[in-house]
Design a protein around this motif. Structure first.
Motif, PDB file in Angstrom:
ATOM      1  N   THR A 253       0.802  -1.304  -0.040  1.00  0.00           N
ATOM      2  CA  THR A 253       0.061   0.071  -0.038  1.00  0.00           C
ATOM      3  C   THR A 253       0.918   1.317  -0.161  1.00  0.00           C
ATOM      4  N   ARG A 254       1.873   1.291   0.784  1.00  0.00           N
ATOM      5  CA  ARG A 254       2.581   2.347   0.870  1.00  0.00           C
ATOM      6  C   ARG A 254       3.287   2.533  -0.411  1.00  0.00           C
ATOM      7  N   TRP A 255       4.019   1.617  -1.012  1.00  0.00           N
ATOM      8  CA  TRP A 255       4.830   1.548  -2.164  1.00  0.00           C
ATOM      9  C   TRP A 255       3.749   2.091  -3.357  1.00  0.00           C
ATOM     10  N   GLN A 256       2.701   1.541  -3.424  1.00  0.00           N
ATOM     11  CA  GLN A 256       1.775   1.920  -4.395  1.00  0.00           C
ATOM     12  C   GLN A 256       1.548   3.361  -4.285  1.00  0.00           C
ATOM     13  N   LEU A 257       1.255   3.925  -3.331  1.00  0.00           N
ATOM     14  CA  LEU A 257       0.833   5.364  -3.348  1.00  0.00           C
ATOM     15  C   LEU A 257       1.815   6.125  -3.563  1.00  0.00           C
ATOM     16  N   GLU A 258       3.249   5.678  -3.227  1.00  0.00           N
ATOM     17  CA  GLU A 258       4.316   6.471  -3.517  1.00  0.00           C
ATOM     18  C   GLU A 258       4.892   6.460  -5.140  1.00  0.00           C
ATOM     19  N   ASN A 259       4.433   5.323  -5.717  1.00  0.00           N
ATOM     20  CA  ASN A 259       5.083   5.218  -6.944  1.00  0.00           C
ATOM     21  C   ASN A 259       3.937   5.201  -8.096  1.00  0.00           C
ATOM     22  N   HIS A 260       2.738   4.895  -7.771  1.00  0.00           N
ATOM     23  CA  HIS A 260       1.630   4.768  -8.715  1.00  0.00           C
ATOM     24  C   HIS A 260       0.377   5.449  -8.056  1.00  0.00           C
TER      25      HIS A 260
ATOM     26  N   GLU B  91      -1.118   7.753  -9.428  1.00  0.00           N
ATOM     27  CA  GLU B  91      -2.558   7.766 -10.407  1.00  0.00           C
ATOM     28  C   GLU B  91      -3.366   7.023 -10.349  1.00  0.00           C
ATOM     29  N   LEU B  92      -3.294   5.663  -9.855  1.00  0.00           N
ATOM     30  CA  LEU B  92      -4.048   4.635  -9.913  1.00  0.00           C
ATOM     31  C   LEU B  92      -5.112   4.404  -8.915  1.00  0.00           C
ATOM     32  N   TYR B  93      -4.944   5.264  -7.688  1.00  0.00           N
ATOM     33  CA  TYR B  93      -5.564   5.189  -6.395  1.00  0.00           C
ATOM     34  C   TYR B  93      -6.077   6.531  -5.955  1.00  0.00           C
ATOM     35  N   ASP B  94      -6.960   6.382  -4.974  1.00  0.00           N
ATOM     36  CA  ASP B  94      -7.811   7.588  -4.551  1.00  0.00           C
ATOM     37  C   ASP B  94      -7.166   7.765  -3.027  1.00  0.00           C
ATOM     38  N   GLY B  95      -6.490   6.390  -2.522  1.00  0.00           N
ATOM     39  CA  GLY B  95      -5.963   6.505  -1.259  1.00  0.00           C
ATOM     40  C   GLY B  95      -5.783   5.199  -0.666  1.00  0.00           C
ATOM     41  N   GLY B  96      -5.546   5.141   0.666  1.00  0.00           N
ATOM     42  CA  GLY B  96      -5.021   3.773   1.131  1.00  0.00           C
ATOM     43  C   GLY B  96      -4.900   3.604   2.469  1.00  0.00           C
ATOM     44  N   VAL B  97      -5.137   2.275   3.111  1.00  0.00           N
ATOM     45  CA  VAL B  97      -4.967   2.084   4.455  1.00  0.00           C
ATOM     46  C   VAL B  97      -4.089   0.955   4.644  1.00  0.00           C
ATOM     47  N   ASP B  98      -2.977   1.391   5.462  1.00  0.00           N
ATOM     48  CA  ASP B  98      -1.881   0.332   5.687  1.00  0.00           C
ATOM     49  C   ASP B  98      -1.871  -0.155   6.920  1.00  0.00           C
ATOM     50  N   TRP B  99      -2.102  -1.466   7.136  1.00  0.00           N
ATOM     51  CA  TRP B  99      -2.160  -2.107   8.480  1.00  0.00           C
ATOM     52  C   TRP B  99      -0.743  -2.540   8.763  1.00  0.00           C
ATOM     53  N   GLU B 100      -0.070  -2.062   9.649  1.00  0.00           N
ATOM     54  CA  GLU B 100       1.342  -2.393  10.003  1.00  0.00           C
ATOM     55  C   GLU B 100       2.194  -3.025   9.000  1.00  0.00           C
ATOM     56  N   GLY B 101       2.199  -2.165   7.857  1.00  0.00           N
ATOM     57  CA  GLY B 101       3.249  -2.410   6.648  1.00  0.00           C
ATOM     58  C   GLY B 101       4.400  -2.467   7.086  1.00  0.00           C
ATOM     59  N   ALA B 102       5.229  -3.566   6.548  1.00  0.00           N
ATOM     60  CA  ALA B 102       6.709  -3.932   6.634  1.00  0.00           C
ATOM     61  C   ALA B 102       7.536  -2.589   5.896  1.00  0.00           C
ATOM     62  N   LEU B 103       8.482  -2.227   6.786  1.00  0.00           N
ATOM     63  CA  LEU B 103       9.344  -1.165   6.188  1.00  0.00           C
ATOM     64  C   LEU B 103      10.495  -1.495   5.661  1.00  0.00           C
ATOM     65  N   TRP B 104      11.013  -1.054   4.504  1.00  0.00           N
ATOM     66  CA  TRP B 104      12.107  -1.257   3.838  1.00  0.00           C
ATOM     67  C   TRP B 104      12.785  -0.023   3.308  1.00  0.00           C
ATOM     68  N   THR B 105      13.905   0.259   4.000  1.00  0.00           N
ATOM     69  CA  THR B 105      14.773   1.376   3.681  1.00  0.00           C
ATOM     70  C   THR B 105      16.086   1.040   3.400  1.00  0.00           C
ATOM     71  N   THR B 106      16.802   1.730   2.448  1.00  0.00           N
ATOM     72  CA  THR B 106      17.906   1.413   2.172  1.00  0.00           C
ATOM     73  C   THR B 106      19.227   1.206   2.907  1.00  0.00           C
ATOM     74  N   GLU B 107      19.357   1.835   4.000  1.00  0.00           N
ATOM     75  CA  GLU B 107      20.242   1.968   4.995  1.00  0.00           C
ATOM     76  C   GLU B 107      19.623   1.374   6.484  1.00  0.00           C
ATOM     77  N   GLY B 108      18.363   0.905   6.388  1.00  0.00           N
ATOM     78  CA  GLY B 108      17.547   0.594   7.637  1.00  0.00           C
ATOM     79  C   GLY B 108      17.183   1.884   8.289  1.00  0.00           C
ATOM     80  N   PRO B 109      15.931   1.582   9.175  1.00  0.00           N
ATOM     81  CA  PRO B 109      15.690   0.116   9.538  1.00  0.00           C
ATOM     82  C   PRO B 109      14.922  -0.531   8.821  1.00  0.00           C
ATOM     83  N   SER B 110      14.800  -2.045   9.055  1.00  0.00           N
ATOM     84  CA  SER B 110      13.787  -2.815   8.650  1.00  0.00           C
ATOM     85  C   SER B 110      14.153  -3.970   9.423  1.00  0.00           C
ATOM     86  N   LEU B 111      13.273  -4.748   8.900  1.00  0.00           N
ATOM     87  CA  LEU B 111      13.387  -6.298   9.703  1.00  0.00           C
ATOM     88  C   LEU B 111      14.604  -6.604   9.927  1.00  0.00           C
TER      89      LEU B 111
END
Length: 462
Positions: free
Chosen positions: A219-226, A228-248
Motif C-alpha cells: 500500500t505504501r509503495w503503490q501510493l508512492e509510485n503509482h 495515479e491508480l488510487y484515491d487513497g489507502g489504509v496501511d495495516w502494519e506495513g513492513a518497512l524497507w529502507t536502504t540504510e535501515g531500519p527494516s526487519l
C-alpha cells in the motif's frame, strides 16, 4: 504529534483462456442482473481465467468451496469476529503469465494468481490488496474482502507473484522476488479497473489500496509510485524497507540472538521491541523470528550464509521455522553495498501521492512499531506529505489478531480499528472530512473490542 512512535507456464499462450467455472453447491443461475455480463468480462493480460456466479461472495458462502482458502487465513482474525454475508455476484480466478510455480491453489502450480470479486450491487468503488506475509490471494478474505464486498466494492487480490517460505528462490538476482510483489500489484490494479468497467459499464469512481503487513508495505509503495491508480489507502502494519535501515533485517537478528541465548531483554528494547510485548516473545521465537529473518535475508543477501536456508527453507514445519545460527550475528549495516542496492530496489521514501492511514499495534512483536511505522510516519513528514497521512498506534494491538484468543486480557484485535480507518479514509477522500489527528487509539475499559473500535478513543498515560 506522532504517537510514540519455476516451473514453466501452464498455459503458453498470448491469449487469455476463459472458462466458466463449475457451479458449486450454493451457486446461483444467472438472472436478469445477477452476475450480469459474467462471461463478457475478460481480465486484460491474464493467461488464464475462470468465472463463477455465486450466491454469496463472502467467506460465509465460500468456506469449504474452491473459491477461498480458510487455512491460508489462519491466525489473522480473532475467533469472535463478526462478518457480513449474503453478497451475490461473480468471482473470477486466474493468473497472469509467470515462470514460477510456488502457488498450488486450484492445482495450477502457477504464480501471479489473482481473485476478482464483482458484487451484483456495486457502489462504484474498487478495493485492491496483496497477500500478507508469504500467503496467497485468499488470505485476507475474512479480514478485508467480506466487509468491503458487503459495502458494495469490487475486490481484487494478488498472491504477489510468489509465496511460501521458499519465495526468495524466485527471480535471478537479490531483491527480485519482492520487486515482483510491487509489479504484480500494479498489474492487477490496472487489469481489475478494466474488468470492473466491462462488468458495470464504466471504470470505478474510486480505487483504494490496502493491506496487512507485506500488504501494508505494498500500500505504501503503490501510493508512492503509482498514485495515479488510487484515491487513497489504509496501511495495516506495513513492513518497512529502507536502504540504510531500519527494516526487519536490523531488528530480527537480535530476536534470533535472544532465541539462541546470545541477547537479553535490554538488547531487544534497543532495536525497538516493546518490553510490554515480552509475554509474546516465546511464541514468536517458535513461529516467526527465525523463519522471517532467514528467508528475507536470503532474498536480499544470499551470500551471507549460502547453506542456510540454502535451496529451501525446509521440508518440515520444524525445519522451516528453525533459525539460522548465523543470523544471530547478522549486521546489515556492515554488509556489502550490493546488499544495500538490492534493498534500495524496493525501498520506501515516504513520498505518498494520495491520502494514507497507517495503523500499527504497540505490542507488535514481529515488526516493532518504533522501528517501523514510527519511522515511516517521520519519512512522510520529512518528505512534506504529512498532510496526506494519518498514523494511529493501537494500544495492545499485535501483529496477528488471532493471538487475542490466547491473551484476551492483554491484547485487542486491530481489525475493528482497521474497519474504522477504512471508513475514515473514504470520508476523507469523498467528502473532504479529515480524520482525527495522529494519536494512540486506546483500549476501552469495557465493550466488544473484537468488533468495535473508535478512532476517537485515546490511550490513558501509562
Amino acid at each position: 504529534m506522532r504517537p510514540s512512535r519455476r516451473v514453466p507456464l501452464l498455459a503458453a499462450t498470448a491469449l487469455a483462456l476463459t472458462l466458466t467455472g463449475p457451479v458449486p453447491a450454493g451457486a446461483a443461475a444467472a438472472g436478469a442482473d445477477h452476475c450480469e455480463r459474467q462471461n463478457a468480462v475478460r481480465v486484460p493480460g491474464a493467461a488464464f481465467q475462470q468465472s463463477a456466479c455465486l450466491e454469496d461472495l463472502t467467506t460465509a458462502g465460500l468456506a469449504g468451496t474452491p473459491y477461498t482458502d480458510m487455512a491460508d487465513q489462519a491466525g489473522l482474525t480473532a475467533k469472535g469476529t463478526t462478518n457480513p454475508s449474503g453478497v451475490p455476484g461473480t468471482q473470477i480466478d486466474g493468473y497472469f503469465p509467470d515462470n514460477s510455480g510456488f502457488n498450488a491453489t486450484h492445482g495450477w502450480r502457477h504464480d501471479a494468481q489473482f481473485v476478482i470479486r464483482l458484487p451484483d450491487h456495486w457502489n462504484g468503488g474498487l478495493v485492491v490488496t496483496g497477500a500478507p506475509g508469504t500467503r496467497k490471494q485468499y488470505a485476507t478474505d475474512t479480514a478485508i474482502s467480506d466487509q468491503v464486498l458487503a459495502q458494495g466494492y469490487a475486490y481484487a487480490a494478488t498472491d504477489k507473484g510468489n509465496s511460501g517460505p521458499d519465495f526468495y528462490r524466485d527471480g535471478s538476482r537479490p531483491g527480485d522476488a519482492v520487486a515482483e510483489w510491487n509489479r504484480r500489484t500494479t498489474q492487477l490494479t490496472r487489469a481489475a479497473r478494466k474488468a470492473v468497467a466491462q462488468r458495470y459499464g464504466h471504470a470505478p469512481r474510486r480505487t483504494y489500496m490496502t493491506g496487512i503487513s507485506n500488504g501494508g508495505y505494498l500500500t505504501r509503495w503503490q501510493l508512492e509510485n503509482h498514485p495515479e491508480l488510487y484515491d487513497g489507502g489504509v496501511d495495516w502494519e506495513g513492513a518497512l524497507w529502507t536502504t540504510e535501515g531500519p527494516s526487519l533485517l536490523t531488528s530480527l537478528p537480535t530476536a534470533v540472538a535472544r532465541t539462541l541465548g546470545a541477547a537479553d531483554d535490554g538488547d531487544m528494547e534497543a532495536v525497538g521491541f516493546s518490553p510490554r510485548s515480552a509475554f509474546l516473545w516465546p511464541y514468536h521465537e517458535k513461529a516467526y523470528w527465525g523463519v522471517t529473518q532467514k528467508i528475507y535475508r536470503a532474498e536480499f543477501d544470499p551470500a551471507y550464509d549460502a547453506g542456510c536456508p540454502g535451496a529451501s527453507a525446509g521440508s518440515t514445519v520444524e525445519q522451516i521455522l528453525a533459525p539460522c545460527p548465523s543470523d544471530a550475528t547478522y549486521d546489515y549495516a556492515s554488509r556489502p553495498a550490493s546488499v544495500h542496492r538490492a534493498v534500495a530496489r524496493v525501498a520506501l521514501t515516504g513520498r505518498i501521492g494520495r491520502p494514507l492511514i497507517t495503523l500499527h499495534g504497540d505490542l507488535d512483536a514481529l515488526l516493532p512499531k518504533t522501528a517501523d511505522s514510527d519511522v515511516y510516519a517521520r519519512m512522510v513528514d520529512d518528505s512534506g506529505r504529512g498532510q496526506r497521512h494519518r498514523y494511529y498506534s493501537v494500544e495492545d494491538g499485535t501483529h496477528v489478531d488471532g493471538l487475542y484468543d490466547t491473551y484476551p486480557d492483554r491484547l485487542r484485535p486491530i481489525l475493528p480499528c482497521y474497519r474504522s480507518a477504512f471508513h475514515a479514509l473514504t470520508v476523507w477522500v469523498e467528502r473532504g472530512t479529515r480524520p482525527p489527528a495522529d494519536h494512540t487509539v486506546g483500549r476501552p475499559a469495557s465493550g466488544d473490542v473484537v468488533n468495535s473500535c473508535s478512532l476517537e478513543e485515546t490511550a490513558s498515560p501509562r
